[in-house]
Design an enzyme around this catalytic site. Structure first.
Site, PDB file in Angstrom:
ATOM      1  N   ASP A  65      -9.526  -1.283 -24.780  1.00  0.00           N
ATOM      2  CA  ASP A  65      -9.637  -1.303 -23.323  1.00  0.00           C
ATOM      3  C   ASP A  65      -9.998   0.055 -22.757  1.00  0.00           C
ATOM      4  OD1 ASP A  65      -8.909  -3.922 -23.138  1.00  0.00           O
ATOM      5  OD2 ASP A  65      -6.826  -3.528 -22.618  1.00  0.00           O
ATOM      6  N   PRO A  82       0.821  -1.219   0.000  1.00  0.00           N
ATOM      7  CA  PRO A  82       0.000   0.000   0.000  1.00  0.00           C
ATOM      8  C   PRO A  82       0.854   1.267   0.000  1.00  0.00           C
ATOM      9  CG  PRO A  82      -0.743  -1.539   1.703  1.00  0.00           C
ATOM     10  CD  PRO A  82       0.567  -2.060   1.185  1.00  0.00           C
ATOM     11  N   GLU A 114       3.779  -8.238   8.591  1.00  0.00           N
ATOM     12  CA  GLU A 114       3.661  -6.770   8.587  1.00  0.00           C
ATOM     13  C   GLU A 114       4.584  -6.145   7.538  1.00  0.00           C
ATOM     14  OE1 GLU A 114       1.052  -6.241  10.391  1.00  0.00           O
ATOM     15  OE2 GLU A 114       1.380  -8.289  11.105  1.00  0.00           O
TER      16      GLU A 114
HETATM   17  N1  4GX Z   1      -1.323  -3.137  -3.032  1.00  0.00           N
HETATM   18  N2  4GX Z   1      -0.432  -5.686   0.805  1.00  0.00           N
HETATM   19  C1  4GX Z   1       1.972  -6.049   1.261  1.00  0.00           C
HETATM   20  C2  4GX Z   1       2.754  -6.667   3.490  1.00  0.00           C
HETATM   21  C3  4GX Z   1       3.180  -5.318   3.970  1.00  0.00           C
HETATM   22  C4  4GX Z   1       2.632  -4.738   5.134  1.00  0.00           C
HETATM   23  C5  4GX Z   1       3.062  -3.478   5.531  1.00  0.00           C
HETATM   24  C6  4GX Z   1       4.536  -3.437   3.669  1.00  0.00           C
HETATM   25  C7  4GX Z   1       4.039  -2.847   4.802  1.00  0.00           C
HETATM   26  C8  4GX Z   1      -1.083  -4.320  -1.190  1.00  0.00           C
HETATM   27  C9  4GX Z   1      -1.850  -3.326  -1.843  1.00  0.00           C
HETATM   28  C10 4GX Z   1      -1.306  -4.822   0.166  1.00  0.00           C
HETATM   29  C11 4GX Z   1      -0.741  -6.193   2.140  1.00  0.00           C
HETATM   30  C12 4GX Z   1       0.822  -6.207   0.275  1.00  0.00           C
HETATM   31  C13 4GX Z   1       0.417  -6.049   3.090  1.00  0.00           C
HETATM   32  N3  4GX Z   1       4.130  -4.645   3.266  1.00  0.00           N
HETATM   33  N4  4GX Z   1      -0.136  -4.671  -2.040  1.00  0.00           N
HETATM   34  N5  4GX Z   1       1.638  -6.650   2.544  1.00  0.00           N
HETATM   35  N6  4GX Z   1      -2.909  -2.661  -1.360  1.00  0.00           N
HETATM   36  O1  4GX Z   1      -2.316  -4.482   0.751  1.00  0.00           O
HETATM   37  O2  4GX Z   1      -0.256  -3.956  -3.172  1.00  0.00           O
END
Ligand code: 4GX
Length: 249
Positions: A169, A89, A116
Site C-alpha cells: 500500500d 473536522p 451541528e
Molecule cells: N471528518 N463531519 C461531524 C457533525 C459535527 C458538526 C460540528 C462536530 C462539530 C467530518 C470530517 C465531518 C460533518 C462529521 C459534521 N460535529 N467527520 N459532523 N471532515 O465533516 O470526520
C-alpha cells in the site's frame, strides 16, 4: 474485530460495510460491523434526539441522553473494552498509521454526529478520541465512519487476497505508490516502460522504488521529509531528480 457504529442512519453503514473487500471480511468472520441507533433510546413520543444550542445560533445539536444510552448499550454488548471515536473536522487527521493502530484492536466504537454536532459534554466525558478524515465539512459523520471501516476492515488478517497485499500500500512505507501498467503493451496512450517486461526482478524493484520516491518528491514533499532514506533510496531519488530536470529543461 468488532466495530460498532452509533448512527441515526444505520442503513448507510450496513450498505457500505456489506460490499467489496469489507463485505467479504464480514462473510469470512474476520470483521463484524454492527449499528446502534440513538433514536431507539429516545424517551419521548416523538423520539427526539436533538436540541437547540444554548446561547442561540443556527441548527440543532444531538442531546446527551440517547447518545449516552447508545454508547452504554454498545459497550456492554461484549466484555472487551472499546475505544469510542467521534468523527469530526475538529479531530486529529486520520493517517494510515492511525488506521493500523485501529486495525490491531479487538473493538472500536464509532460515533456519528448529525446536525451541528453533539453536546460538548459527550465529547469530554464519553468520547476517547476525535478523528477527522480531512479538512472539509460533511453533512454527518457516517461517510467518515465508512472511510474508517473500509481502511481498517481491509487490514484484517485474511481480508485481502495475496495479490492485494497490504505491505504494498501507499503510505505503508511512508511513500506514495509507484505507477502500474497492464496490457496492451503498446497503445495510442503510450507504451509500457520496457524495464517492466525485462524479467529482471532486481531492476524492476529498483525502478518501482525510484518511481515511488520520485512521485513522493514531486507530489508530496511533506511525506518525503518525514521518512529516513537509506543509501539506495538517496541514490535513486538523485537519479529521478536529474532525469526530471533534464526532461523539463
Ligand atoms: N471528518 N463531519 C461531524 C457533525 C459535527 C458538526 C460540528 C462536530 C462539530 C467530518 C470530517 C465531518 C460533518 C462529521 C459534521 N460535529 N467527520 N459532523 N471532515 O465533516 O470526520
Amino acid at each position: 474485530m468488532r466495530i460498532d457504529v452509533i448512527t441515526l442512519f444505520p442503513e448507510f453503514i450496513d450498505s457500505c460495510a456489506g460490499i467489496g473487500v469489507v463485505g467479504r471480511a464480514q462473510e469470512r468472520g474476520l470483521l463484524q460491523v454492527t449499528t446502534c441507533n440513538p433514536r431507539d433510546f429516545a424517551t419521548d413520543n416523538h423520539r427526539t434526539v436533538d436540541g437547540r444550542p444554548f446561547g442561540g445560533g443556527p441548527g440543532m445539536l444531538m442531546t446527551i441522553g440517547p447518545l449516552r444510552d447508545a454508547i452504554e448499550s454498545v459497550k456492554s454488548a461484549t466484555a472487551q473494552s472499546a475505544r469510542v471515536v467521534y468523527l469530526s473536522p475538529q479531530g486529529a487527521r486520520l493517517t494510515q498509521e492511525k488506521v493500523l493502530e485501529f486495525a490491531r484492536m479487538d473493538r472500536l466504537i464509532l460515533l456519528c454526529g448529525r446536525y451541528e454536532g453533539v453536546d460538548e459534554r459527550v465529547l469530554e466525558k464519553l468520547v476517547d478520541e476525535e478523528v477527522s478524515i480531512g479538512d472539509y465539512v460533511l453533512s454527518g459523520g457516517e461517510l467518515a465512519a465508512a472511510v474508517v471501516i473500509d481502511a481498517v476492515g481491509r487490514l484484517q488478517d485474511g481480508a485481502l487476497n495475496d495479490a492485494q497485499s497490504a505491505e504494498q500500500d501507499s503510505f505503508t512505507d511512508g511513500l506514495l505508490d509507484c505507477p502500474h501498467y497492464t496490457r496492451p503493451v503498446s497503445d495510442a496512450l503510450g507504451d509500457v516502460p520496457e524495464i517492466l517486461m525485462s524479467g529482471d526482478h532486481a531492476m524492476i524493484r529498483r525502478w518501482r522504488r525510484k518511481q515511488a520516491l520520485g512521485r513522493s518528491w514531486l507530489r508530496r514533499p511533506d511525506l518525503l521529509a518525514r521518512v529516513s532514506l537509506d543509501d539506495e533510496a538517496r541514490a535513486l531519488l538523485d537519479e529521478f531528480r536529474r532525469e526530471h530536470r533534464a526532461a523539463n529543461s
